[in-house]
Design a protein around this motif. Structure first.
Motif, PDB file in Angstrom:
ATOM      1  N   ASP A  62       6.634   5.713  -4.228  1.00 34.55           N
ATOM      2  CA  ASP A  62       5.780   6.151  -3.384  1.00 34.55           C
ATOM      3  C   ASP A  62       5.117   6.726  -3.881  1.00 34.55           C
ATOM      4  N   ILE A  63       3.551   6.741  -4.115  1.00 36.66           N
ATOM      5  CA  ILE A  63       2.813   7.479  -4.021  1.00 36.66           C
ATOM      6  C   ILE A  63       1.377   7.846  -3.095  1.00 36.66           C
ATOM      7  N   LYS A  64       2.491   7.935  -1.819  1.00 39.48           N
ATOM      8  CA  LYS A  64       1.838   8.495  -0.663  1.00 39.48           C
ATOM      9  C   LYS A  64       2.384   9.913  -0.740  1.00 39.48           C
ATOM     10  N   THR A  65       1.890  11.351   0.111  1.00 42.00           N
ATOM     11  CA  THR A  65       1.769  12.708   0.001  1.00 42.00           C
ATOM     12  C   THR A  65       3.458  12.780   0.457  1.00 42.00           C
ATOM     13  N   VAL A  69       3.492  11.552  -6.067  1.00 43.69           N
ATOM     14  CA  VAL A  69       3.240  11.373  -7.655  1.00 43.69           C
ATOM     15  C   VAL A  69       2.258  10.667  -7.993  1.00 43.69           C
ATOM     16  N   SER A  70       1.351  11.382  -8.581  1.00 42.91           N
ATOM     17  CA  SER A  70       0.250  10.881  -9.427  1.00 42.91           C
ATOM     18  C   SER A  70       0.326  10.330 -10.382  1.00 42.91           C
ATOM     19  N   ASP A  71       1.591  10.558 -11.114  1.00 40.92           N
ATOM     20  CA  ASP A  71       1.339   9.472 -12.701  1.00 40.92           C
ATOM     21  C   ASP A  71       3.528   8.599 -12.541  1.00 40.92           C
ATOM     22  N   PRO A  72       3.504   7.160 -11.677  1.00 40.44           N
ATOM     23  CA  PRO A  72       4.942   6.941 -12.017  1.00 40.44           C
ATOM     24  C   PRO A  72       4.867   7.136 -13.149  1.00 40.44           C
ATOM     25  N   PRO A  73       4.938   6.240 -13.702  1.00 43.54           N
ATOM     26  CA  PRO A  73       5.258   6.110 -15.775  1.00 43.54           C
ATOM     27  C   PRO A  73       5.457   7.438 -16.033  1.00 43.54           C
ATOM     28  N   LYS A  74       5.009   8.616 -16.419  1.00 42.38           N
ATOM     29  CA  LYS A  74       5.628   9.616 -16.112  1.00 42.38           C
ATOM     30  C   LYS A  74       6.556  10.247 -16.002  1.00 42.38           C
ATOM     31  N   VAL A  75       7.053  10.053 -14.473  1.00 38.99           N
ATOM     32  CA  VAL A  75       7.827  10.603 -13.645  1.00 38.99           C
ATOM     33  C   VAL A  75       8.752   9.770 -14.178  1.00 38.99           C
ATOM     34  N   TYR A  76       9.009   8.776 -14.244  1.00 36.28           N
ATOM     35  CA  TYR A  76       9.999   7.839 -14.727  1.00 36.28           C
ATOM     36  C   TYR A  76      10.263   8.557 -16.093  1.00 36.28           C
ATOM     37  N   SER A  77       9.988   8.323 -16.668  1.00 36.25           N
ATOM     38  CA  SER A  77      10.357   8.660 -17.944  1.00 36.25           C
ATOM     39  C   SER A  77      10.864  10.140 -18.104  1.00 36.25           C
ATOM     40  N   THR A  78      10.074  10.958 -17.482  1.00 36.13           N
ATOM     41  CA  THR A  78      10.663  12.141 -17.705  1.00 36.13           C
ATOM     42  C   THR A  78      12.311  12.894 -17.282  1.00 36.13           C
ATOM     43  N   LEU A  79      11.805  12.252 -15.835  1.00 29.49           N
ATOM     44  CA  LEU A  79      12.793  12.577 -14.584  1.00 29.49           C
ATOM     45  C   LEU A  79      13.179  11.570 -13.789  1.00 29.49           C
ATOM     46  N   GLY A  80      13.007  10.555 -14.092  1.00 26.02           N
ATOM     47  CA  GLY A  80      14.170   9.191 -13.547  1.00 26.02           C
ATOM     48  C   GLY A  80      13.421   9.164 -11.969  1.00 26.02           C
ATOM     49  N   ASN A  88       1.281  -0.988   0.281  1.00 25.92           N
ATOM     50  CA  ASN A  88      -0.031  -0.111  -0.578  1.00 25.92           C
ATOM     51  C   ASN A  88       0.569   1.382  -0.038  1.00 25.92           C
ATOM     52  N   GLY A  89       0.274   2.162  -0.975  1.00 26.37           N
ATOM     53  CA  GLY A  89       0.717   3.719  -0.590  1.00 26.37           C
ATOM     54  C   GLY A  89       2.444   3.174  -1.787  1.00 26.37           C
ATOM     55  N   GLN A  90       2.098   2.649  -2.548  1.00 25.17           N
ATOM     56  CA  GLN A  90       3.589   2.211  -3.446  1.00 25.17           C
ATOM     57  C   GLN A  90       2.893   1.574  -4.893  1.00 25.17           C
ATOM     58  N   ASN A  91       3.824   2.301  -6.185  1.00 23.09           N
ATOM     59  CA  ASN A  91       3.225   1.466  -7.461  1.00 23.09           C
ATOM     60  C   ASN A  91       4.933   1.245  -7.670  1.00 23.09           C
ATOM     61  N   LEU A  92       4.626   0.516  -8.409  1.00 17.18           N
ATOM     62  CA  LEU A  92       5.972  -0.552  -9.641  1.00 17.18           C
ATOM     63  C   LEU A  92       5.269  -0.289 -11.130  1.00 17.18           C
ATOM     64  N   VAL A  93       6.487   0.599 -11.504  1.00 15.57           N
ATOM     65  CA  VAL A  93       6.088   1.225 -12.577  1.00 15.57           C
ATOM     66  C   VAL A  93       7.170  -0.092 -13.858  1.00 15.57           C
ATOM     67  N   VAL A  94       7.133  -0.356 -14.678  1.00 19.12           N
ATOM     68  CA  VAL A  94       7.225  -1.420 -15.717  1.00 19.12           C
ATOM     69  C   VAL A  94       8.125  -1.369 -16.918  1.00 19.12           C
ATOM     70  N   PHE A  95       9.215  -1.895 -16.686  1.00 20.07           N
ATOM     71  CA  PHE A  95      10.094  -1.278 -17.909  1.00 20.07           C
ATOM     72  C   PHE A  95      10.525  -3.006 -19.093  1.00 20.07           C
ATOM     73  N   SER A  96       9.929  -2.838 -20.032  1.00 17.99           N
ATOM     74  CA  SER A  96      10.414  -4.105 -21.055  1.00 17.99           C
ATOM     75  C   SER A  96      11.650  -3.652 -22.000  1.00 17.99           C
ATOM     76  N   TRP A  97      12.476  -4.298 -22.490  1.00 22.09           N
ATOM     77  CA  TRP A  97      13.259  -4.334 -23.224  1.00 22.09           C
ATOM     78  C   TRP A  97      12.837  -4.188 -24.785  1.00 22.09           C
ATOM     79  N   PHE A  98      11.900  -4.763 -24.714  1.00 21.29           N
ATOM     80  CA  PHE A  98      11.204  -4.802 -26.162  1.00 21.29           C
ATOM     81  C   PHE A  98       9.548  -2.876 -25.844  1.00 21.29           C
TER      82      PHE A  98
END
Length: 265
Positions: free
Chosen positions: A72-75, A112-123, A36-46
């Motif tokens: 971490d998606i908590k405040t 962090v409201s959109d983890p995939p976007k954060v990972y793609s834009t900010l790392g 709870n309070g966490q998300n996982l971003v999935v990165f595929s090599w394909f």
């Protein structure tokens, strides 16, 4: 001499292959449990970064060609404060419109409201990318106010404008601002001393003006009372002089019995 032939079951190669696959899968750990309070971003090599993160619960991912990155998606809070080891840094320094140095203690609450976007834009080190954006906006907004304004009444306006700017600039990165707190604003000592001296002088002047105005009101009130009393006396005197019994009153009240004696003589 001949060797006895051993019959191999037809299913054995398939079983060995399946067992090998299972061992490989188990060794690469394809299972993920998201708390709870966490998300996982999935990165595929394909396929690259998947647009939908893994939410709390049990998941299976394709091993070897995929990896997961926790977010971490908590405040969370990003704070600049002197003497606080948990803060991101010391007070922020900015210049007011009139060139005065303003040192601000601030806290940004965000999630962090959109983890995939954060990972793609900010790392994954997104905090170190967010902090310069916040510092730049605070400096820009502070420059729109004079030091006198921030010392007196305009601090809430600065806080509201800064919050709006930060929220607008961070939203495209997948970060939502929940609050921005301008906890304290410090000024140069010379400026503070000058403002305090000016305030004391203005207070003294206001006090003197009040005393003068009060004295003026009291004088006007006294004059008004005197005029009223004079009017009443004049009216009373006029009424007495028109009364036929006035001379009798004067004779009896002022001269008494000696008036007859004076008249006969």
């Amino acid at each position: 001499m001949s060797l006895n032939r051993i019959d191999v079951p037809k299913w054995l190669p398939q079983a060995v292959l399946a067992g090998g696959v299972v061992l490989i899968l188990l060794s690469t750990n394809p299972f993920r449990f998201v708390e709870n309070g966490q998300n996982l971003v999935v990165f595929s090599w394909f396929g690259g970064v998947q647009s939908t993160p893994l939410e709390p619960g049990f998941h299976i991912v394709v091993p070897v060609v995929s990896e997961t990155i926790p977010f971490d998606i908590k405040t969370q809070a990003l704070t600049w404060k002197d003497g606080d080891e948990s803060a991101y840094g010391p007070r922020l320094i900015a210049l007011s419109r009139d060139g005065q140095e303003i040192r601000t203690e601030v806290t940004l609450n965000y999630r962090v409201s959109d983890p995939p976007k954060v990972y793609s834009t900010l790392g994954t080190d997104y905090v170190d990318r967010v902090a310069p954006i916040v510092r730049s906006i605070i400096a820009s907004e502070t420059a729109g106010f004079s030091a006198q304004d921030l010392y007196s009444t305009k601090r809430p306006v600065l806080q509201a404008q800064t919050r709006e700017r930060i929220a607008m600039d961070l939203q495209p990165y997948g970060i939502t601002v929940t609050d921005f707190l301008l906890r304290d604003v410090a000024f140069e000592q010379e400026f503070v001393s000058a403002i305090e001296a000016k305030t004391i002088a203005e207070n003294q002047l206001a006090k003197k003006s009040f005393e003068i105005d009060q004295a003026r009101q009291e004088a006007l009130s006294a004059i008004s009372q005197a005029k009223g009393e004079a009017g009443r006396l004049e009216a009373k005197a006029d009424a007495l002089t028109k009364n036929p019994d006035y001379l009798k009153v004067v004779k009896s009240g002022v001269l008494g019995d000696t008036l007859d004696t004076l008249v006969t003589k």
